[in-house]
Motif scaffolding. Structure first.
Motif, PDB file in Angstrom:
ATOM      1  N   THR A   1     -19.058  -1.979   7.050  1.00  8.24           N
ATOM      2  CA  THR A   1     -18.634  -0.857   6.208  1.00  8.24           C
ATOM      3  C   THR A   1     -18.750  -1.336   4.709  1.00  8.24           C
ATOM      4  N   ALA A   2     -19.181  -0.372   3.914  1.00  7.90           N
ATOM      5  CA  ALA A   2     -19.463  -0.486   2.414  1.00  7.90           C
ATOM      6  C   ALA A   2     -18.159  -0.185   1.759  1.00  7.90           C
ATOM      7  N   PHE A   3     -17.019   0.297   2.279  1.00  9.49           N
ATOM      8  CA  PHE A   3     -15.998   0.952   1.406  1.00  9.49           C
ATOM      9  C   PHE A   3     -14.650  -0.333   1.584  1.00  9.49           C
ATOM     10  N   LYS A   4     -13.858   0.038   0.600  1.00  9.89           N
ATOM     11  CA  LYS A   4     -12.757  -1.080   0.833  1.00  9.89           C
ATOM     12  C   LYS A   4     -11.431  -0.131   0.839  1.00  9.89           C
ATOM     13  N   THR A   5     -10.447  -0.490   1.670  1.00  9.73           N
ATOM     14  CA  THR A   5      -9.092   0.087   1.917  1.00  9.73           C
ATOM     15  C   THR A   5      -8.141  -1.015   1.645  1.00  9.73           C
ATOM     16  N   LYS A   6      -6.909  -0.456   1.049  1.00  5.11           N
ATOM     17  CA  LYS A   6      -5.973  -1.657   1.018  1.00  5.11           C
ATOM     18  C   LYS A   6      -4.675  -0.967   1.692  1.00  5.11           C
ATOM     19  N   THR A   7      -3.845  -2.299   2.019  1.00  3.61           N
ATOM     20  CA  THR A   7      -2.564  -1.959   2.885  1.00  3.61           C
ATOM     21  C   THR A   7      -1.422  -2.060   2.167  1.00  3.61           C
ATOM     22  N   LEU A   8      -0.440  -1.379   2.025  1.00  2.00           N
ATOM     23  CA  LEU A   8       0.524  -1.625   1.111  1.00  2.00           C
ATOM     24  C   LEU A   8       1.830  -1.333   2.135  1.00  2.00           C
ATOM     25  N   VAL A   9       2.717  -2.366   1.975  1.00  2.00           N
ATOM     26  CA  VAL A   9       3.928  -2.214   2.775  1.00  2.00           C
ATOM     27  C   VAL A   9       5.303  -2.308   2.144  1.00  2.00           C
ATOM     28  N   GLY A  10       6.171  -1.369   2.534  1.00  2.00           N
ATOM     29  CA  GLY A  10       7.534  -1.720   1.736  1.00  2.00           C
ATOM     30  C   GLY A  10       7.565  -1.249   0.128  1.00  2.00           C
ATOM     31  N   ASP A  11       6.910  -0.369  -0.122  1.00  2.00           N
ATOM     32  CA  ASP A  11       6.820   0.002  -1.618  1.00  2.00           C
ATOM     33  C   ASP A  11       7.158   1.556  -1.578  1.00  2.00           C
ATOM     34  N   ASN A  12       7.702   2.024  -2.665  1.00  2.00           N
ATOM     35  CA  ASN A  12       8.119   3.413  -2.928  1.00  2.00           C
ATOM     36  C   ASN A  12       7.022   4.056  -3.719  1.00  2.00           C
ATOM     37  N   VAL A  13       6.112   3.561  -4.211  1.00  2.00           N
ATOM     38  CA  VAL A  13       5.032   3.901  -5.160  1.00  2.00           C
ATOM     39  C   VAL A  13       4.100   4.904  -4.372  1.00  2.00           C
ATOM     40  N   ARG A  14       3.878   6.349  -4.377  1.00  2.00           N
ATOM     41  CA  ARG A  14       3.036   6.945  -3.597  1.00  2.00           C
ATOM     42  C   ARG A  14       1.859   6.506  -3.840  1.00  2.00           C
ATOM     43  N   PRO A  15       0.952   6.310  -2.659  1.00  2.00           N
ATOM     44  CA  PRO A  15      -0.483   6.194  -2.849  1.00  2.00           C
ATOM     45  C   PRO A  15      -1.505   7.201  -2.887  1.00  2.00           C
ATOM     46  N   ILE A  16      -2.547   6.917  -3.337  1.00  2.00           N
ATOM     47  CA  ILE A  16      -3.664   8.110  -3.434  1.00  2.00           C
ATOM     48  C   ILE A  16      -4.805   8.021  -2.584  1.00  2.00           C
ATOM     49  N   VAL A  17      -4.936   8.797  -1.539  1.00  2.00           N
ATOM     50  CA  VAL A  17      -6.107   8.743  -0.601  1.00  2.00           C
ATOM     51  C   VAL A  17      -7.274   9.834  -1.035  1.00  2.00           C
TER      52      VAL A  17
ATOM     53  N   HIS B   1      -5.229  11.564   9.252  1.00  2.00           N
ATOM     54  CA  HIS B   1      -3.718  11.263   9.416  1.00  2.00           C
ATOM     55  C   HIS B   1      -3.287  10.136   9.889  1.00  2.00           C
ATOM     56  N   GLU B   2      -4.027   9.549  10.801  1.00  2.00           N
ATOM     57  CA  GLU B   2      -3.605   8.103  11.319  1.00  2.00           C
ATOM     58  C   GLU B   2      -4.126   7.125  10.349  1.00  2.00           C
ATOM     59  N   PHE B   3      -5.275   7.425   9.574  1.00  2.00           N
ATOM     60  CA  PHE B   3      -5.683   6.424   8.557  1.00  2.00           C
ATOM     61  C   PHE B   3      -4.602   6.525   7.193  1.00  2.00           C
ATOM     62  N   CYS B   4      -3.934   7.383   7.178  1.00  2.00           N
ATOM     63  CA  CYS B   4      -2.988   7.411   6.042  1.00  2.00           C
ATOM     64  C   CYS B   4      -1.612   6.801   6.419  1.00  2.00           C
ATOM     65  N   ASN B   5      -1.121   7.146   7.902  1.00  2.00           N
ATOM     66  CA  ASN B   5      -0.323   6.157   8.628  1.00  2.00           C
ATOM     67  C   ASN B   5      -0.522   4.777   8.665  1.00  2.00           C
ATOM     68  N   ASN B   6      -1.656   4.448   8.887  1.00  2.00           N
ATOM     69  CA  ASN B   6      -1.965   3.115   9.062  1.00  2.00           C
ATOM     70  C   ASN B   6      -1.839   1.924   7.683  1.00  2.00           C
ATOM     71  N   LYS B   7      -2.573   2.825   6.909  1.00  2.00           N
ATOM     72  CA  LYS B   7      -2.639   2.192   5.473  1.00  2.00           C
ATOM     73  C   LYS B   7      -1.400   2.108   4.767  1.00  2.00           C
ATOM     74  N   PHE B   8      -0.683   3.159   4.948  1.00  2.00           N
ATOM     75  CA  PHE B   8       0.695   3.470   4.127  1.00  2.00           C
ATOM     76  C   PHE B   8       1.865   3.875   4.870  1.00  2.00           C
TER      77      PHE B   8
END
Length: 337
Positions: A2-18, A171-178
């Motif tokens: 795949t040519a896109f990049k995703t990032k994992t964030l754990v234990g943070d209160n800063v809301r991500p943007i998808v 929905h699953e993507f958002c739960n897994n990434k954030f």
């Protein structure tokens, strides 16, 4: 692959943007035809990871080398086979975001020019994410009130698939990434419908809300011309989307009206009318008009009652793949499917 990049964030209160985009994905094709539903990982293993990009590339748009429009190498169709009630995925899969497109045949300026499609948006989000992770790794304080730095991720998807299926994947993507974090959404067109369904399913997860741009929340028959005559690519050299292929795209059908009052007078019989401001039975989609004096006006004709979700109505009206022109080109197996 795949040519896109995703990032994992754990234990943070800063809301991500998808970032959720319509028609955002490249497609890659396994060079061997595989209709199994075992998943991409198994396919890569079986075929040694041999892939080729089939959408969206300049050769496909210009049909180089020339191939007939019904050639298998040009087809973007989904399989008309189902496993446990779910349409099989076939051998095409999303492979990244379309960042830039090429503008051809300009009358002013360079004849060939690159310009951003989703590139500027994705770049901005990736830069924001990189800064966020740098600050996080260096243990610097992140003041989101000042610099608005947040983690981001871009969700790619197969825009041919059913909206309900894509919404579940999102929905699953958002739960897994954030995990255990609220998510804010930025979406465009079809992406807005996908993310909106997920937001209604889990309002707490998406409590920060979203930004929707050009999202078709209403119904209409905008895809009828596509399904009846196909979509012509740039320079009118070929049809990348033929009616036969488009009838396999589950995502199209959510846009057609469900109720009679929603259809209204959007479909008319103009056989007995004069001064019709279009060429009957010729697709204008994807074709630039040189007639600057052309203006849309209300057409006159006999209103046609149609249930767009009834196969019988499509067949009786001879629209889409039931047009005799298309049926002549299809084998009996395809017609039965």
């Amino acid at each position: 692959g795949t040519a896109f990049k995703t990032k994992t964030l754990v234990g943070d209160n800063v809301r991500p943007i998808v970032d959720k985009l319509k028609f955002s994905s490249w497609f890659k094709d396994f060079q061997e035809n595989d209709n199994s539903t075992s998943g991409i990982e198994n396919n890569i293993k079986e075929y040694g990871g041999k892939k080729r990009k089939v959408w969206l590339t300049l050769p496909e748009l210009l049909n180089l080398p020339p191939l007939p429009e019904d050639h298998p190498d040009r087809s973007l169709a989904l399989p008309l086979t189902y496993t446990n009630g779910i349409q099989d995925k076939g051998h095409l899969f999303p492979d990244g975001i379309i960042r830039h497109v090429v503008e051809l045949g300009k009358t002013v300026g360079p004849p060939l020019e690159f310009f951003p499609f989703y590139g500027h948006v994705v770049k901005h989000l990736e830069e924001m994410d990189a800064i966020y992770n740098e600050q996080k790794q260096s243990s610097e304080h992140i003041d989101k009130r000042i610099n608005q730095i947040r983690p981001t991720a871009t969700f790619e998807y197969d825009w041919r698939r059913p909206i309900s299926e894509l919404s579940t994947e999102f929905h699953e993507f958002c739960n897994n990434k954030f995990p255990n974090q609220p998510v804010q959404v930025v979406s465009h067109s079809l992406g807005g419908l996908i993310s909106f369904a997920a937001m209604r399913e889990d309002p707490e997860k998406f409590k920060p809300g979203g930004v929707f741009v050009g999202v078709p929340f209403g119904t209409g028959i905008q895809y009828l011309e596509d399904l009846h005559r196909g979509y012509y690519t740039e320079l009118n050299r070929c049809r990348q989307f033929t009616p036969k292929d488009q009838f396999t795209f589950s995502s199209h059908w959510i846009f057609f009206p469900m109720e009679k009052q929603e259809v209204g007078d959007s479909l008319l019989d103009v056989s007995d009318e004069e001064d019709i401001l279009f060429e009957a039975d010729k697709s204008s989609i994807g074709k630039a008009s040189n007639d600057i004096s052309f203006k849309l006006s209300d057409a006159k004709g006999k209103e046609i009652e149609v249930d767009f979700h009834s196969v019988k109505d499509w067949e009786d009206l001879e629209i889409g793949i039931f047009d005799p022109i298309h049926r002549e080109r299809m084998d009996e197996e395809t017609i039965k499917a």
